[in-house]
Design an enzyme around this catalytic site. Structure first.
Site, PDB file in Angstrom:
ATOM      1  CG  HIS A  19     -70.885 113.248 133.081  1.00  0.00           C
ATOM      2  ND1 HIS A  19     -70.548 112.463 132.000  1.00  0.00           N
ATOM      3  CD2 HIS A  19     -72.126 112.842 133.464  1.00  0.00           C
ATOM      4  CE1 HIS A  19     -71.524 111.602 131.751  1.00  0.00           C
ATOM      5  NE2 HIS A  19     -72.500 111.821 132.622  1.00  0.00           N
ATOM      6  CB  SER A  20     -73.754 115.073 131.135  1.00  0.00           C
ATOM      7  OG  SER A  20     -75.002 115.103 130.516  1.00  0.00           O
ATOM      8  CG  PHE A  21     -76.462 120.717 131.585  1.00  0.00           C
ATOM      9  CD1 PHE A  21     -77.156 120.999 130.417  1.00  0.00           C
ATOM     10  CD2 PHE A  21     -76.341 121.719 132.535  1.00  0.00           C
ATOM     11  CE1 PHE A  21     -77.718 122.243 130.207  1.00  0.00           C
ATOM     12  CE2 PHE A  21     -76.906 122.969 132.338  1.00  0.00           C
ATOM     13  CZ  PHE A  21     -77.597 123.229 131.173  1.00  0.00           C
TER      14      PHE A  21
END
Length: 457
Positions: free
Chosen positions: A313-315
């Site tokens: 997720h995300s980074f």
């Protein structure tokens, strides 16, 4: 014991240069309390503020900033001495007389120990904060401490007029939530493994969570790796805000862990944001990328584990893309599926990312229906579809069923020896339809590496 710093008086540049930064220490000289630059009104002025010597004396409001006395001697360098207890004194260099500082001036300029705010002491348990998770996994206020009965009242952030106190309280509660999630993962059947993998008792260390026998199982049992985003989240979490304000399944990785184990996967949960203890960085976890590389090298590749699927997720998408680049051959050999949820990775240009593009799909935040095709930043990026929600933090929870459907399709393709193309059959039909002149379902674009800062989970 004293620590000594040498500070020149004639400095004609100050990066802060605001009136509130300066204290007049005599009629000609002013001291910047931010960078310790001493200015003379004969050399520096500002049309919007007038000469520096005309500014009124402003007491320093930041008790952590050092102060320097001019002592009435121009063109002289001064030394600031800081004692072990944090109190500051000012003396002239050796061979020059020390001008006494009046009590009145000392009181107005030198921070007083009694004015230094003490850190708040917060409870170390959920019950101490007056909350507990109910059967649905929502954090609710306790109304009966004896039997633990909860109300329908969720967490309240603003309990004081002091915003700093409210924020500190929220962060303290977050640390308690970290421990609660760790406990839930252990109850689900996972255990801690140290990082660095060969950690000694004398060095700082962190940990990852994994199924107990994942290092010993045969090569025919696949491994699912979970990688959270940046910010305050720790192992087992997608978004702290959702855990505290919504419910556990929305903000934790527990649904992914339980589903993967039901499907026969081993599970490995990374802890990329746990990087240091006080001022000491953790070897093998100095930053999120180093953490991912260390865990890959020592817990994934070295034990000769089976094929791998990754949900990030995300980074976590950035960590995965760098992993694909830095460990290109191993990544291509072992990884059969990658599912990103609103990843903030950069465009995957070039041969280094060919395999990641082939086996990966990104469920991005979008107001389109779940799995609706979303315009990509570039033809060299991986396939991008809608997560079925417009809010970044919700994407992992909302795309849950679709993510596992995709991973299982990729596993089936991989087991038959077919080359992956990053998409399942139903997606290929949609792409074919678009090629015949239909519009793509959505216009949301991906997120480049340069836009990482807003995405703190």
């Amino acid at each position: 014991m004293f620590q000594e710093r040498h500070i020149p008086t004639r400095v004609n540049f100050c990066t802060f240069f605001t009136a509130t930064c300066f204290i007049n220490i005599d009629k000609d000289w002013s001291l910047c309390i931010k960078c310790l630059a001493l200015r003379t009104s004969q050399h520096v002025s500002d049309s919007s503020r007038g000469s520096l010597s005309a500014w009124p004396q402003v007491p320093c409001t930041d008790k952590s900033l050092p102060l320097v006395q001019n002592n009435g001697i121009k063109n002289q360098s001064f030394h600031r001495q800081v004692t072990d207890d944090g109190l500051q004194t000012n003396v002239a260099p050796a061979g020059q007389p020390q001008t006494p500082i009046s009590n009145e001036k000392s009181q107005s300029l030198v921070p007083q120990r009694k004015n230094i705010p003490q850190p708040e002491k917060f409870p170390s348990t959920l019950e101490g904060f007056g909350y507990k998770f109910n059967e649905e996994g929502a954090l609710m206020k306790i109304i009966d401490e004896k039997n633990g009965e909860t109300s329908q009242e969720k967490f309240e952030f603003n309990v004081s007029k002091d915003h700093r106190f409210n924020q500190n309280r929220y962060e303290a509660l977050g640390k308690v939530v970290d421990e609660h999630v760790y406990k839930l993962m252990e109850e689900a059947g996972l255990k801690k493994f140290p990082v660095p993998f060969d950690a000694t008792e004398s060095e700082p260390q962190t940990f990852v969570f994994a199924t107990p026998d994942f290092l010993k199982t045969s090569a025919d049992k696949n491994l699912l790796i979970l990688i959270h985003g940046s910010g305050v989240v720790r192992a087992g979490q997608w978004a702290r805000r959702l855990i505290i304000n919504e419910f556990l399944d929305a903000g934790t990785q527990l649904p992914y862990i339980k589903k993967a184990m039901e499907l026969g996967y081993n599970v490995l949960v990374l802890n990329t944001n746990d990087n240091k203890r006080e001022t000491l960085f953790i070897r093998g976890s100095e930053n999120p990328v180093e953490h991912a590389l260390h865990v890959w090298d020592n817990y994934v590749v070295k034990p000769k584990s089976a094929k791998v699927a990754i949900v990030a997720h995300s980074f976590g998408g950035v960590c995965t893309s760098i992993l694909a680049q830095e460990r290109r051959e191993e990544f291509a050999e072992k990884v059969f599926a990658v599912a990103f949820t609103d990843s903030v990775h950069d465009i995957l240009r070039g041969d280094d990312f060919r395999h990641l593009r082939n086996v990966g799909r990104n469920w991005c935040a979008s107001n389109d229906p779940l799995d609706g095709i979303v315009e990509r930043m570039s033809d060299e990026d991986m396939t991008t579809v809608s997560a079925g929600h417009i809010v970044h933090e919700w994407t992992s929870y909302k795309a849950f069923e679709s993510v596992f459907k995709y991973i299982e399709e990729k596993r089936a393709f991989d087991s038959k020896g077919k080359p992956g193309n990053g998409v399942g059959p139903e997606y290929q039909v949609e792409v074919a339809s678009q090629a015949n002149g239909k519009e793509a379902a959505g216009t949301t674009t991906g997120i480049g590496f340069e836009n990482l800062i807003p995405f703190l989970d």
